[in-house]
Design an enzyme around this catalytic site. Structure first.
Site, PDB file in Angstrom:
ATOM      1  CE1 TYR A  95      -5.639  11.444 -11.187  1.00  0.00           C
ATOM      2  CE2 TYR A  95      -6.115  12.978 -13.131  1.00  0.00           C
ATOM      3  CZ  TYR A  95      -5.469  11.804 -12.495  1.00  0.00           C
ATOM      4  OH  TYR A  95      -5.189  10.680 -13.352  1.00  0.00           O
ATOM      5  CG  ASN A 115      -0.281   2.366 -13.644  1.00  0.00           C
ATOM      6  OD1 ASN A 115      -0.913   3.212 -14.616  1.00  0.00           O
ATOM      7  ND2 ASN A 115      -0.785   1.619 -13.024  1.00  0.00           N
ATOM      8  CG  ASP A 160      -1.924   1.173   1.097  1.00  0.00           C
ATOM      9  OD1 ASP A 160      -1.608   2.246   0.330  1.00  0.00           O
ATOM     10  OD2 ASP A 160      -2.764   1.206   1.842  1.00  0.00           O
ATOM     11  CE  LYS A 219      -1.881  11.051 -12.406  1.00  0.00           C
ATOM     12  NZ  LYS A 219      -1.315   9.765 -12.435  1.00  0.00           N
TER      13      LYS A 219
HETATM   14  N1  LIG Z   1      -8.059   5.930 -16.260  1.00  0.00           N
HETATM   15  C1  LIG Z   1      -7.802   6.974 -16.943  1.00  0.00           C
HETATM   16  O1  LIG Z   1      -8.742   7.666 -17.680  1.00  0.00           O
HETATM   17  C2  LIG Z   1      -6.434   7.657 -16.705  1.00  0.00           C
HETATM   18  C3  LIG Z   1      -6.277   8.913 -17.636  1.00  0.00           C
HETATM   19  C4  LIG Z   1      -5.003   9.260 -17.174  1.00  0.00           C
HETATM   20  C5  LIG Z   1      -4.119   8.864 -16.329  1.00  0.00           C
HETATM   21  N2  LIG Z   1      -4.400   8.029 -15.495  1.00  0.00           N
HETATM   22  C6  LIG Z   1      -3.363   7.556 -14.499  1.00  0.00           C
HETATM   23  O2  LIG Z   1      -3.083   6.050 -14.811  1.00  0.00           O
HETATM   24  C7  LIG Z   1      -2.831   5.259 -13.559  1.00  0.00           C
HETATM   25  C8  LIG Z   1      -3.707   3.816 -13.595  1.00  0.00           C
HETATM   26  O3  LIG Z   1      -5.007   4.366 -13.787  1.00  0.00           O
HETATM   27  P1  LIG Z   1      -6.097   3.391 -14.023  1.00  0.00           P
HETATM   28  O4  LIG Z   1      -7.176   4.022 -14.765  1.00  0.00           O
HETATM   29  O5  LIG Z   1      -5.303   2.192 -14.571  1.00  0.00           O
HETATM   30  O6  LIG Z   1      -6.832   2.868 -12.474  1.00  0.00           O
HETATM   31  P2  LIG Z   1      -7.093   1.397 -11.798  1.00  0.00           P
HETATM   32  O7  LIG Z   1      -7.805   0.591 -12.904  1.00  0.00           O
HETATM   33  O8  LIG Z   1      -8.074   1.927 -10.841  1.00  0.00           O
HETATM   34  O9  LIG Z   1      -5.946   0.732 -11.314  1.00  0.00           O
HETATM   35  C9  LIG Z   1      -5.225   1.485 -10.305  1.00  0.00           C
HETATM   36  C10 LIG Z   1      -3.961   0.366  -9.931  1.00  0.00           C
HETATM   37  O10 LIG Z   1      -3.430   0.993  -8.657  1.00  0.00           O
HETATM   38  C11 LIG Z   1      -3.418   0.127  -7.492  1.00  0.00           C
HETATM   39  N3  LIG Z   1      -3.591   0.932  -6.405  1.00  0.00           N
HETATM   40  C12 LIG Z   1      -4.507   1.975  -6.003  1.00  0.00           C
HETATM   41  N4  LIG Z   1      -4.156   2.453  -4.682  1.00  0.00           N
HETATM   42  C13 LIG Z   1      -3.003   2.073  -4.324  1.00  0.00           C
HETATM   43  C14 LIG Z   1      -2.349   2.172  -3.345  1.00  0.00           C
HETATM   44  N5  LIG Z   1      -2.688   2.950  -2.351  1.00  0.00           N
HETATM   45  N6  LIG Z   1      -1.291   1.464  -2.939  1.00  0.00           N
HETATM   46  C15 LIG Z   1      -0.510   0.616  -4.078  1.00  0.00           C
HETATM   47  N7  LIG Z   1      -1.433   0.268  -5.128  1.00  0.00           N
HETATM   48  C16 LIG Z   1      -2.368   1.227  -5.417  1.00  0.00           C
HETATM   49  C17 LIG Z   1      -4.755  -0.515  -7.864  1.00  0.00           C
HETATM   50  O11 LIG Z   1      -4.614  -1.829  -7.021  1.00  0.00           O
HETATM   51  P3  LIG Z   1      -5.495  -1.875  -5.421  1.00  0.00           P
HETATM   52  O12 LIG Z   1      -6.581  -1.159  -5.567  1.00  0.00           O
HETATM   53  O13 LIG Z   1      -5.536  -3.277  -5.141  1.00  0.00           O
HETATM   54  O14 LIG Z   1      -4.074  -1.431  -4.715  1.00  0.00           O
HETATM   55  C18 LIG Z   1      -4.754  -1.077  -9.129  1.00  0.00           C
HETATM   56  O15 LIG Z   1      -3.833  -1.883  -9.504  1.00  0.00           O
HETATM   57  C19 LIG Z   1      -3.152   6.502 -12.315  1.00  0.00           C
HETATM   58  O16 LIG Z   1      -2.037   7.003 -12.135  1.00  0.00           O
HETATM   59  C20 LIG Z   1      -4.115   7.162 -13.110  1.00  0.00           C
HETATM   60  O17 LIG Z   1      -3.999   8.492 -12.525  1.00  0.00           O
HETATM   61  C21 LIG Z   1      -5.696   7.247 -15.804  1.00  0.00           C
END
Ligand SMILES: NC(=O)c1ccc[n+]([C@@H]2O[C@H](COP(=O)([O-])OP(=O)(O)OC[C@H]3O[C@@H](n4cnc5c(N)ncnc54)[C@H](OP(=O)(O)O)[C@@H]3O)[C@@H](O)[C@H]2O)c1
Length: 235
Positions: free
Chosen positions: A153, A88, A60, A157
């Site tokens: 946010y 990520n 975590d 970023k």
């Molecule tokens: N989706 C979008 O539209 C988008 C756009 C631009 C940038 N991003 C960025 O891309 C990245 C990934 O996003 P995603 O959309 O793929 O999100 P996601 O599907 O919600 O996945 C998030 C991942 O991070 C882990 N995580 C969350 N909280 C955590 C913590 N406290 N410690 C360790 N691991 C943690 C989660 O696993 P657990 O919950 O089991 O910990 C999961 O593996 C993020 O940084 C997000 O800001 C996303």
């Protein structure tokens, strides 16, 4: 020659999982990580069934000391070598500035910005010694521009892009690269329920392909702030 090794945070879901899959297909040995042990186990088993060499480590990254421990356990598994760190793992909060509490700020920043700083510093030491390596930070279009209710946010970023620029300057004399990816809406659990339908979003595999493209470039070439946009969209 040593096999390539990678640590991808947040690799049990969404963008991190897609990046980990593409890397595994390319022959990388990968540390997969997230908070949820059961989900992590399932993902590791799935990778192993496909013959991929992976290690699952629960962490975590909001909790003090867990990023450091994750990194140390990663190096134990890889034998002290690391070719790629992908920062990520991240979370999203939509709030007007007047509603953001100190606790909101600390919690989001500790995951989205503090943990990448800590992991990047540790990775940089290893990569400078190797005179080789890449650090990828998953920023966002919200790391280039902020809108109403995105201040917290976006600040995290924007900060990731600042981290990336310094890493790039500090790593260059040692052959170590850093780059930031800035996607718009990506179809992952994080955007479930968003006003854009998943079919109209960027796919996680698109982000993964950009990361792999960067890794395939010649040693003197880098990409900077790669913006991935939805066709016809401004965010
Ligand atoms: N989706 C979008 O539209 C988008 C756009 C631009 C940038 N991003 C960025 O891309 C990245 C990934 O996003 P995603 O959309 O793929 O999100 P996601 O599907 O919600 O996945 C998030 C991942 O991070 C882990 N995580 C969350 N909280 C955590 C913590 N406290 N410690 C360790 N691991 C943690 C989660 O696993 P657990 O919950 O089991 O910990 C999961 O593996 C993020 O940084 C997000 O800001 C996303």
């Amino acid at each position: 020659m040593k096999e390539h090794t990678a640590l991808v945070t947040g690799s049990t879901s969404g963008i991190g999982l897609a990046i980990a899959r593409e890397l595994a297909r390319e022959g990388y040995r990968i540390v997969l990580t997230g908070r949820r042990n059961a989900l992590l186990k399932d993902v590791v088993e799935d990778f192993r069934r496909q013959g991929y060499d992976t290690k699952g480590l629960v962490a975590d990254l909001v909790k003090p000391g867990e990023a450091e421990q994750l990194f140390a356990e990663t190096l134990d598994w890889t034998g002290g070598h690391l070719d790629l760190l992908v920062n990520n793992a991240g979370t999203w909060q939509q709030s007007a500035v007047e509603d953001i509490t100190r606790e909101d700020f600390r919690s989001l920043m500790s995951l989205n910005l503090e943990a990448p700083f800590i992991l990047s510093g540790l990775a940089m030491k290893t990569m400078k010694r190797q005179r080789k390596g890449t650090i990828v930070n998953i920023s966002s279009v919200a790391g280039l521009e902020a809108w109403a209710q995105t201040a917290l946010y976006s600040a995290s970023k924007f900060g990731l892009r600042a981290l990336t620029q310094s890493l790039l300057a500090e790593g260059a004399p040692f052959g170590v690269k850093a780059f930031a990816v800035c996607p718009g809406y990506v179809a992952t659990p994080m955007t479930a329920g968003a006003r854009v339908s998943p079919g109209d979003m960027i796919q996680p595999e698109d982000v993964a392909r950009i990361v792999l493209t960067h890794l395939s470039l010649s040693p003197a070439t880098v990409l900077k702030d790669v913006v991935i946009s939805r066709l016809g969209a401004e965010d």
